[in-house]
Design a protein around this motif. Structure first.
Motif, PDB file in Angstrom:
ATOM      1  N   UNK A  58       0.841  -1.195   0.000  1.00  0.00           N
ATOM      2  CA  UNK A  58       0.000   0.000   0.000  1.00  0.00           C
ATOM      3  C   UNK A  58       0.876   1.245   0.000  1.00  0.00           C
ATOM      4  N   UNK A  59       0.467   2.232  -0.761  1.00  0.00           N
ATOM      5  CA  UNK A  59       1.194   3.497  -0.739  1.00  0.00           C
ATOM      6  C   UNK A  59       1.022   4.169   0.622  1.00  0.00           C
ATOM      7  N   UNK A  60       1.989   4.986   1.031  1.00  0.00           N
ATOM      8  CA  UNK A  60       1.843   5.710   2.298  1.00  0.00           C
ATOM      9  C   UNK A  60       0.520   6.469   2.366  1.00  0.00           C
ATOM     10  N   UNK A  61      -0.173   6.320   3.475  1.00  0.00           N
ATOM     11  CA  UNK A  61      -1.424   7.021   3.773  1.00  0.00           C
ATOM     12  C   UNK A  61      -2.602   6.575   2.897  1.00  0.00           C
ATOM     13  N   UNK A  62      -2.461   5.436   2.211  1.00  0.00           N
ATOM     14  CA  UNK A  62      -3.570   4.970   1.369  1.00  0.00           C
ATOM     15  C   UNK A  62      -4.820   4.715   2.204  1.00  0.00           C
ATOM     16  N   UNK A  63      -4.674   4.003   3.312  1.00  0.00           N
ATOM     17  CA  UNK A  63      -5.838   3.715   4.150  1.00  0.00           C
ATOM     18  C   UNK A  63      -6.367   4.980   4.821  1.00  0.00           C
ATOM     19  N   UNK A  64      -5.477   5.891   5.182  1.00  0.00           N
ATOM     20  CA  UNK A  64      -5.919   7.176   5.741  1.00  0.00           C
ATOM     21  C   UNK A  64      -6.743   7.947   4.717  1.00  0.00           C
ATOM     22  N   UNK A  65      -6.323   7.883   3.465  1.00  0.00           N
ATOM     23  CA  UNK A  65      -7.054   8.568   2.398  1.00  0.00           C
ATOM     24  C   UNK A  65      -8.438   7.971   2.214  1.00  0.00           C
ATOM     25  N   UNK A  66      -8.511   6.634   2.227  1.00  0.00           N
ATOM     26  CA  UNK A  66      -9.811   5.965   2.126  1.00  0.00           C
ATOM     27  C   UNK A  66     -10.717   6.414   3.268  1.00  0.00           C
ATOM     28  N   UNK A  67     -10.184   6.419   4.476  1.00  0.00           N
ATOM     29  CA  UNK A  67     -10.977   6.821   5.640  1.00  0.00           C
ATOM     30  C   UNK A  67     -11.441   8.264   5.510  1.00  0.00           C
ATOM     31  N   UNK A  68     -10.571   9.134   5.003  1.00  0.00           N
ATOM     32  CA  UNK A  68     -10.950  10.542   4.845  1.00  0.00           C
ATOM     33  C   UNK A  68     -12.056  10.710   3.804  1.00  0.00           C
ATOM     34  N   UNK A  69     -11.902  10.052   2.668  1.00  0.00           N
ATOM     35  CA  UNK A  69     -12.916  10.187   1.619  1.00  0.00           C
ATOM     36  C   UNK A  69     -14.263   9.655   2.086  1.00  0.00           C
ATOM     37  N   UNK A  70     -14.262   8.627   2.904  1.00  0.00           N
ATOM     38  CA  UNK A  70     -15.514   8.071   3.407  1.00  0.00           C
ATOM     39  C   UNK A  70     -16.240   9.055   4.334  1.00  0.00           C
ATOM     40  N   UNK A  71     -15.501  10.027   4.898  1.00  0.00           N
ATOM     41  CA  UNK A  71     -16.173  11.066   5.695  1.00  0.00           C
ATOM     42  C   UNK A  71     -16.842  12.097   4.797  1.00  0.00           C
ATOM     43  N   UNK A  72     -16.414  12.159   3.533  1.00  0.00           N
ATOM     44  CA  UNK A  72     -16.974  13.132   2.596  1.00  0.00           C
ATOM     45  C   UNK A  72     -18.161  12.571   1.812  1.00  0.00           C
ATOM     46  N   UNK A  73     -18.180  11.255   1.629  1.00  0.00           N
ATOM     47  CA  UNK A  73     -19.262  10.647   0.866  1.00  0.00           C
ATOM     48  C   UNK A  73     -19.029   9.163   0.695  1.00  0.00           C
TER      49      UNK A  73
END
Length: 237
Positions: A97-112
Motif C-alpha cells: 500500500x502506498x503511504x497514507x492509502x488507508x488514511x485517504x480511504x478513511x478521509x474520503x468516506x467522511x466526505x461521501x
C-alpha cells in the motif's frame, strides 16, 4: 453497506482504482519477476512475461494467474511450478500500500460514499484487494469489471449519485470516463506508477485534478471535488 441503499441518491460518490493508485503494483510485478528468475531462470522468466503481455492484449486486463496456467507448458515436473500459485495468492499486498492509502480511504468516506472501481479477473484481483486490507477498509464496496470505463451504467445503478469522483493512475481511462459522464464526473489523476509516467501530455480532456500521490487527498474538502472547480496540480513536498 452502501449498495443496500440503492434507492437513495448520494450527492457525491468517490471511486478508487487499485493498482498503482492505492497500492504499488509495479513493486509487486518486480517481486514476481525476481521470484520467477530465481525459480526458473531468466529465459523462463521472460517467457512468463511474454505470455502475460499476450494475454493482456487479448483480454484487456492483467491476468497473472492465467499467464501462470499457460506458463506451465514444459514445466509440469518442476516442483517450483506449483509453488507459484501460492506465491501469487498469498503475496503480502498490505505491505505494498502506498503511504497514507488507508488514511485517504478513511478521509474520503467522511466526505461521501466510497467504493473501489477496478479492472481485473474475478479471482486474483479480489484476493489482492482483500489481502491489502482494502476490502475491509471499504466495507466490501468493491466493483471489478473487465473494462470499467465501459461499465458506467452498471456502476451508476449500483451507486446512484448526483456526482462522481474517479481517482486513477491512468489518464486515458479518466479521459474516456469523462467523455461518457461529462460534468457529472470529476477526474483525479494520481502520478504514481509506470502508466502515469508514460501518459501523453496532450491527452484530452485533461484531468480535473492532478496529484503526486494518493496521500495528497487527505486534506481535500468536499467542495474541492465539485463541478466547476478549476484544474489543480499538487506536488508532494
Amino acid at each position: 453497506m452502501l449498495s443496500d441503499n440503492a434507492s437513495s441518491v448520494a450527492s457525491v460518490v468517490f471511486l478508487l482504482d487499485v493498482d498503482n493508485t492505492l497500492l504499488d503494483n509495479d513493486r509487486f510485478a518486480a517481486d514476481l519477476g525476481d521470484t520467477l528468475e530465481q525459480a526458473f531462470g531468466t529465459t523462463e522468466r521472460d517467457r512468463y512475461w511474454a505470455i502475460y503481455a499476450q494475454l493482456r492484449d487479448e483480454l484487456g486486463y492483467a491476468d497473472y494467474l492465467g499467464a501462470l496456467q499457460r506458463f506451465r507448458t514444459g514445466l509440469d515436473n518442476d516442483p517450483s511450478l506449483l509453488q507459484m500459485s501460492a506465491y501469487l495468492l498469498e503475496y503480502p499486498f498490505a505491505e505494498r500500500l502506498y503511504p497514507h492509502a488507508l488514511d485517504t480511504v478513511a478521509h474520503l468516506r467522511t466526505l461521501g460514499p466510497t467504493a473501489i472501481l477496478s479492472d481485473g479477473d474475478v479471482v486474483f484481483q479480489p484476493r489482492k484487494i482483500q489481502h491489502a486490507g482494502l476490502w475491509k477498509a471499504l466495507r466490501g464496496e468493491v466493483l471489478i469489471y473487465l473494462h470499467k470505463q465501459q461499465m458506467l451504467v452498471a456502476m451508476q445503478q449500483r451507486y446512484p449519485a448526483a456526482h462522481y469522483v474517479m481517482v486513477d493512475d491512468k489518464p486515458q481511462i479518466l479521459a474516456e470516463m469523462k467523455q461518457r459522464l461529462g460534468h457529472k464526473l470529476t477526474t483525479v489523476f494520481v502520478r504514481q506508477g509506470h502508466y502515469a509516467a508514460a501518459a501523453p501530455a496532450d491527452l484530452q480532456p485533461t484531468p480535473d485534478l492532478t496529484i503526486a500521490c494518493i496521500g495528497d487527498l487527505r486534506g481535500r474538502k468536499l467542495e474541492d471535488f465539485l463541478p466547476d472547480t478549476p484544474v489543480i496540480s499538487l506536488r508532494a513536498d
